[in-house]
Design an enzyme around this catalytic site. Structure first.
Site, mmCIF file in Angstrom:
data_model
loop_
_atom_site.group_PDB
_atom_site.id
_atom_site.type_symbol
_atom_site.label_atom_id
_atom_site.label_comp_id
_atom_site.label_asym_id
_atom_site.label_seq_id
_atom_site.Cartn_x
_atom_site.Cartn_y
_atom_site.Cartn_z
ATOM 1 N N PHE A 140 1.904 -21.313 30.562
ATOM 2 C CA PHE A 140 1.237 -20.526 29.517
ATOM 3 C C PHE A 140 1.143 -21.361 28.255
ATOM 4 O O PHE A 140 2.158 -21.766 27.689
ATOM 5 C CB PHE A 140 1.973 -19.219 29.195
ATOM 6 N N ASP A 225 5.028 -28.598 25.383
ATOM 7 C CA ASP A 225 4.655 -27.386 24.653
ATOM 8 C C ASP A 225 5.945 -26.639 24.323
ATOM 9 O O ASP A 225 6.541 -25.986 25.183
ATOM 10 C CB ASP A 225 3.714 -26.517 25.495
ATOM 11 N N LYS A 254 4.746 -20.457 16.410
ATOM 12 C CA LYS A 254 5.654 -19.315 16.384
ATOM 13 C C LYS A 254 6.702 -19.406 15.260
ATOM 14 O O LYS A 254 6.360 -19.184 14.111
ATOM 15 C CB LYS A 254 6.263 -19.122 17.770
HETATM 16 C C1 LIG Z 1 2.829 -18.288 22.560
HETATM 17 C C2 LIG Z 1 2.613 -19.585 23.198
HETATM 18 C C3 LIG Z 1 1.441 -20.320 22.970
HETATM 19 C C4 LIG Z 1 0.257 -19.768 22.201
HETATM 20 O O1 LIG Z 1 0.546 -19.435 20.898
HETATM 21 P P1 LIG Z 1 -0.468 -18.449 20.104
HETATM 22 O O2 LIG Z 1 0.035 -18.524 18.690
HETATM 23 O O3 LIG Z 1 -0.302 -17.104 20.715
HETATM 24 O O4 LIG Z 1 -1.820 -19.001 20.274
HETATM 25 C C5 LIG Z 1 1.350 -21.584 23.527
HETATM 26 N N1 LIG Z 1 2.329 -22.092 24.275
HETATM 27 C C6 LIG Z 1 3.475 -21.408 24.521
HETATM 28 C C7 LIG Z 1 4.544 -22.048 25.344
HETATM 29 C C8 LIG Z 1 3.640 -20.122 24.014
HETATM 30 O O5 LIG Z 1 4.738 -19.429 24.304
#
Ligand SMILES: *Cc1c(COP(=O)(O)O)cnc(C)c1O
Length: 400
Positions: A140, A225, A254
């Site tokens: 994700f 990520d 985040k």
């Molecule tokens: C939440 C998340 C994203 C995307 O972040 P948004 O601010 O919702 O676009 C990307 N990678 C990971 C691992 C995430 O948990």
């Protein structure tokens, strides 16, 4: 206005792209939130780990208000007096040497993918339009068309094609699979050191280290990520530290703003982010002074309040105590730091009903991937808070 009134309005006028628990929050402080009926809950989701520093942290809110009174947005057509400090402080904290600021997590990932492709053409000398990027099963990384193009979750893709080409999928946790998928045109491998949305999945020890070696050997960029796993959530500043590696690029978001403002970034070095020339890439709000001031304070709070260490210690305690609960429903309890997943057996009939039951006992959690309850409270949580929650969790896991 009751909970139902708010829900009715939102259902009528808002698009239905989420299925939230029916709790309407009007106030929050630290690890606690209050709904419009005056009920109090412990927040064990922390906005998907965006609120690691706790809700409405007074220092971060102060920084937000002070900066809002001075200047909020200049665009990158001009410079501002906060972005330089954010870039410098991020580099000093993480050991990277160049930063590209964005807003949402998905934008940071898109930025990293663009950087990897351009690096592939300019530096690795891949033939035009041939660059390949490898991603993992169960990944994700956001919701843009390019990012969902390499999703393996059918629902994320259904109805959104045609998709962006140039991606390959390998099995998460399988380094051999990665090695086999690499070709001379491979420019990057994008991976979450812990898969959050995928169900708090932790690959076998040494996987990231092997992946890093394979990437190095093949001149392929390793992109970690860390948008959810990073900034203390895993009990380290970054989850990749468990494998003692240094990815070529790291995406963060985040908790970078402590949940007070959308701020994300790509961390890397000049050899990679240096491929961007003026005009190649940008964002109206990316690097704005309000976001930068908020992120600077959010990072200071994370370090000065020792939240990474707290996450490590209390995560261990929380998991130990969860494992002591005798219940027929649990298949596995796993996690690192305060990034905890309780995987239920299929006979347990889904995590959602457990989340509903926890809600009625004053704990907010969200199911992920149907059978996993994720516990990811703000990192400011105390042992006493966890001791308050444990009997309630035990009740739900045994009574249902
Ligand atoms: C939440 C998340 C994203 C995307 O972040 P948004 O601010 O919702 O676009 C990307 N990678 C990971 C691992 C995430 O948990």
């Amino acid at each position: 206005m009751t909970t139902k009134d708010y829900i009715d309005i939102e259902e009528k006028y808002g698009a239905h792209n989420y299925h939230p628990l029916d709790v309407v929050i009007e106030k929050a402080e630290g690890i606690w939130v209050w709904d419009v009926d005056g009920n109090k809950y412990m927040d064990c989701l922390a906005a998907y780990s965006a609120v690691n520093q706790g809700h409405c942290h007074p220092r971060i809110i102060r920084a937000l208000k002070d900066q809002a009174d001075r200047v909020t947005l200049t665009s990158r057509a001009f410079r501002n007096d906060q972005l330089p400090y954010l870039c410098k402080e991020l580099c000093e904290l993480t050991g990277y040497t160049m930063v590209l600021p964005m807003n949402s997590g998905a934008e940071a990932v898109e930025t990293a993918l663009k950087a990897a492709r351009k690096w592939g053409y300019k530096t690795k000398k891949v033939a035009e339009d041939k660059a390949e990027i490898i991603a993992c099963t169960n990944n994700f990384s956001g919701r843009t068309i390019s990012i969902i193009s390499f999703s393996t979750e059918q629902q994320y893709k259904d109805g959104f094609g045609p998709f962006t080409p140039g991606y390959k999928i390998v099995e998460y946790g399988n380094a051999e699979d990665l090695e086999k998928a690499i070709t001379p045109n491979t420019v990057a491998f994008l991976v979450e050191p812990i898969q959050g949305e995928g169900g708090v999945i932790i690959p076998a020890d040494g996987y990231m280290k092997k992946a890093s070696e394979i990437c190095k050997k093949n001149n392929v960029l390793l992109i970690a990520d860390e948008i959810q796993s990073g900034l203390g959530r895993s009990g380290k500043l970054f989850a990749y530290e468990y494998d003692g590696i240094r990815p070529d690029m790291v995406t963060i978001g985040k908790a970078l703003s402590g949940g007070c403002y959308p701020v994300s970034a790509v961390l890397s070095d000049k050899e990679i982010l240096g491929v961007f020339n003026p005009g190649d890439h940008g964002s109206t709000f990316g690097g704005n002074p309000l976001g930068a001031a908020v992120a600077r304070e959010a990072l200071k709070v994370l370090i000065e309040e020792k939240l990474v260490e707290n996450s490590f210690e209390l995560g261990k305690y929380f998991r130990e105590k969860l494992r002591e609960i005798e219940t027929p429903h649990v298949k596995e309890i796993r996690g690192r730091g305060l990034f905890i997943g309780i995987e239920l057996k299929h006979e347990a009939k889904g995590a959602r009903r457990f989340c509903e039951a926890l809600k009625s006992r004053g704990i907010l959690c969200k199911e992920t991937h149907e059978h996993v309850i994720r516990f990811a409270p703000p990192l400011i949580i105390s042992k006493e808070d966890i001791d308050w929650a444990l009997p309630k969790i035990a009740e739900v896991l045994t009574a249902l």
